[in-house]
Write a protein that holds these residues in place. Structure first.
Motif, PDB file in Angstrom:
ATOM      1  N   ASP A  24       0.911  -1.102  -0.056  1.00 12.71           N
ATOM      2  CA  ASP A  24      -0.054  -0.004   0.025  1.00 12.71           C
ATOM      3  C   ASP A  24       0.998   1.295   0.110  1.00 12.71           C
ATOM      4  O   ASP A  24       0.598   2.348   0.617  1.00 12.71           O
ATOM      5  CB  ASP A  24      -0.755  -0.094   1.089  1.00 12.71           C
ATOM      6  CG  ASP A  24      -2.190   0.701   0.924  1.00 12.71           C
ATOM      7  OD1 ASP A  24      -2.592   0.740  -0.212  1.00 12.71           O
ATOM      8  OD2 ASP A  24      -2.539   1.290   1.868  1.00 12.71           O
ATOM      9  N   ALA A  36       2.192   4.693  -0.956  1.00 11.43           N
ATOM     10  CA  ALA A  36       1.503   5.794  -1.506  1.00 11.43           C
ATOM     11  C   ALA A  36       2.388   6.924  -1.549  1.00 11.43           C
ATOM     12  O   ALA A  36       2.912   7.185  -0.379  1.00 11.43           O
ATOM     13  CB  ALA A  36       0.045   6.097  -1.366  1.00 11.43           C
ATOM     14  N   ASP A  95       0.322   5.337  -6.409  1.00 13.85           N
ATOM     15  CA  ASP A  95      -1.129   5.335  -5.776  1.00 13.85           C
ATOM     16  C   ASP A  95      -1.240   4.152  -5.263  1.00 13.85           C
ATOM     17  O   ASP A  95      -1.981   3.154  -5.789  1.00 13.85           O
ATOM     18  CB  ASP A  95      -1.920   5.664  -6.898  1.00 13.85           C
ATOM     19  CG  ASP A  95      -3.431   5.905  -6.540  1.00 13.85           C
ATOM     20  OD1 ASP A  95      -3.558   5.636  -5.222  1.00 13.85           O
ATOM     21  OD2 ASP A  95      -4.338   6.200  -7.252  1.00 13.85           O
ATOM     22  N   HIS A  96      -0.655   3.884  -4.063  1.00 14.01           N
ATOM     23  CA  HIS A  96      -1.027   2.706  -3.135  1.00 14.01           C
ATOM     24  C   HIS A  96      -0.919   1.319  -3.932  1.00 14.01           C
ATOM     25  O   HIS A  96      -1.820   0.592  -4.302  1.00 14.01           O
ATOM     26  CB  HIS A  96      -2.679   2.648  -2.779  1.00 14.01           C
ATOM     27  CG  HIS A  96      -3.150   3.813  -1.967  1.00 14.01           C
ATOM     28  ND1 HIS A  96      -3.468   4.845  -2.523  1.00 14.01           N
ATOM     29  CD2 HIS A  96      -2.915   3.863  -0.793  1.00 14.01           C
ATOM     30  CE1 HIS A  96      -3.780   5.896  -1.591  1.00 14.01           C
ATOM     31  NE2 HIS A  96      -3.387   5.258  -0.500  1.00 14.01           N
ATOM     32  N   SER A 105       1.113  -2.461  -3.792  1.00 12.56           N
ATOM     33  CA  SER A 105       1.751  -3.499  -3.405  1.00 12.56           C
ATOM     34  C   SER A 105       2.408  -4.613  -4.296  1.00 12.56           C
ATOM     35  O   SER A 105       1.828  -4.931  -5.262  1.00 12.56           O
ATOM     36  CB  SER A 105       0.572  -4.044  -2.465  1.00 12.56           C
ATOM     37  OG  SER A 105      -0.112  -3.369  -1.818  1.00 12.56           O
ATOM     38  N   GLY A 110       2.343   3.945   3.923  1.00 12.17           N
ATOM     39  CA  GLY A 110       2.452   2.405   3.449  1.00 12.17           C
ATOM     40  C   GLY A 110       3.335   1.940   4.416  1.00 12.17           C
ATOM     41  O   GLY A 110       3.790   2.160   5.411  1.00 12.17           O
TER      42      GLY A 110
END
Length: 357
Positions: free
Chosen positions: A23, A25, A37-38, A40, A78
């Motif tokens: 996550d 960001a 943008d987030h 993983s 994150g």
């Protein structure tokens, strides 16, 4: 095969991660917009991961995030976990300044864009190595011996290179000297941000072959950031495709090259000149990628996508299993094989194209 929607963590997890990104960001305006943008993804120990996308897609921001080196006043959120072999996991974003300084270069090193901008023009190359070693309290004579070995591995004459000033070396020599400098402290992970962008195509291929040899000799884990998908296909074990600051497709290299499922990935393959396809067959991607402050709703690619539906315009797609360890964030990935045909012979051998599944 039948596919299921799945989460990013499930798609991107690996059996033996050396770095876990969850996550991640980056924002410069308190979350009103994101330049990462987030995201993983796991980086598997000993692999070469190619991260591919157009300029401004968030690739460099992802690279900087791995070292908690996002330029101020950017804010990184994150969780990023580094897992050294045989030691306790390290929460990269929770390190003190001295700890972070040790992590950089000693554990995770980075080659930035443009070797000519990375060297101090008033100092010979040898001094760059010596100052790096001293800054990390490393044994200088031992480190210089290691530097000479690395330079030889990169097909350079150590004494000539070390005693030269940056301007006395060609672009390819500077780039290889910078790679040697990034490895002199024996890091486990090497992050390379467009390391061959300023070089001609033949020198790019030459450096990629040398990197492959280095990875095998020193058991390195590499992240190779580039806009050139066919170029990195000759080097990477896996590829992650970025668009509008998000990861939109990831999979083993051959599966991405031969069976790319996201319309953007297929368009990217068709738009990039390479040695295996004539320029006349290249197809530019119509339109422009969005700016952080002007992100479209739903799937960010929908304004440029020939398959876009109302669902694409309103809802962000989840990841779908295309094949084992191959995920695509697209509602219409099945149709993409027919609607966005690939038009070149891939650089790994065989004919690219893909087939409906």
């Amino acid at each position: 095969m039948e596919t299921d929607q799945t989460t990013a963590d499930q798609v991107y997890s690996t059996d033996d991660p050396i770095v876990e990104i969850r996550d991640a960001a980056v924002t410069y305006d308190d979350g009103e917009s994101y330049v990462l943008d987030h995201v993983s993804i796991d980086l598997d120990r000993g692999e070469i991961l190619g991260v591919v996308g157009e300029s401004g897609s968030g690739k460099s921001m992802l690279a900087s995030s791995l070292l908690d080196a996002v330029p101020s006043p950017g804010r990184l959120m994150g969780k990023i976990t580094y897992r050294p072999d045989g030691d306790e996991p390290v929460d990269v974003l929770d390190l003190e300044k001295d700890e972070l300084r040790s992590l950089r270069w000693e554990e995770i090193s980075m080659v930035f864009q443009g070797a000519m901008n990375s060297f101090n023009p008033t100092m010979p190359i040898r001094t760059h190595f010596e100052e790096t070693l001293k800054a990390h309290d490393a044994d200088v004579p031992e480190g210089i011996d290691r530097a000479e070995e690395l330079l030889e591995d990169l097909h350079l004459e150590p004494e000539r290179i070390l005693d030269s000033y940056p301007h006395e070396l060609s672009g390819g020599m500077q780039q290889r000297a910078l790679i040697a400098l990034s490895l002199v402290l024996e890091p486990d992970v090497l992050v390379m941000d467009e390391p061959t962008a300023a070089l001609d195509l033949l020198m790019q291929r030459s450096i990629l072959m040398l990197l492959s040899d280095l990875q095998e000799k020193y058991n390195l884990t590499m992240v190779f950031i580039t806009h050139d998908l066919p170029l990195v296909a000759a080097l990477a074990d896996r590829m992650a495709i970025m668009y509008a600051f998000r990861l939109i497709e990831i999979g083993e290299t051959r599966d991405i090259v031969e069976n790319a499922a996201h319309p953007y990935t297929r368009a990217l393959l068709n738009s990039t000149p390479n040695l295996n396809a004539p320029l006349s067959e290249m197809r530019p991607i119509e339109g422009q990628s969005p700016a952080p402050i002007n992100m479209p709703s739903g799937c960010a690619y929908h304004p440029r996508c020939p398959l876009a539906s109302e669902e694409c315009r309103t809802d962000v797609p989840d990841y779908h299993d295309v094949a084992p360890d191959h995920g695509s964030a697209c509602y219409h990935w099945r149709e993409s094989y027919d609607e966005v045909p690939l038009v070149y012979e891939d650089s790994l051998g065989g004919t690219a194209g893909g087939e409906s599944r």
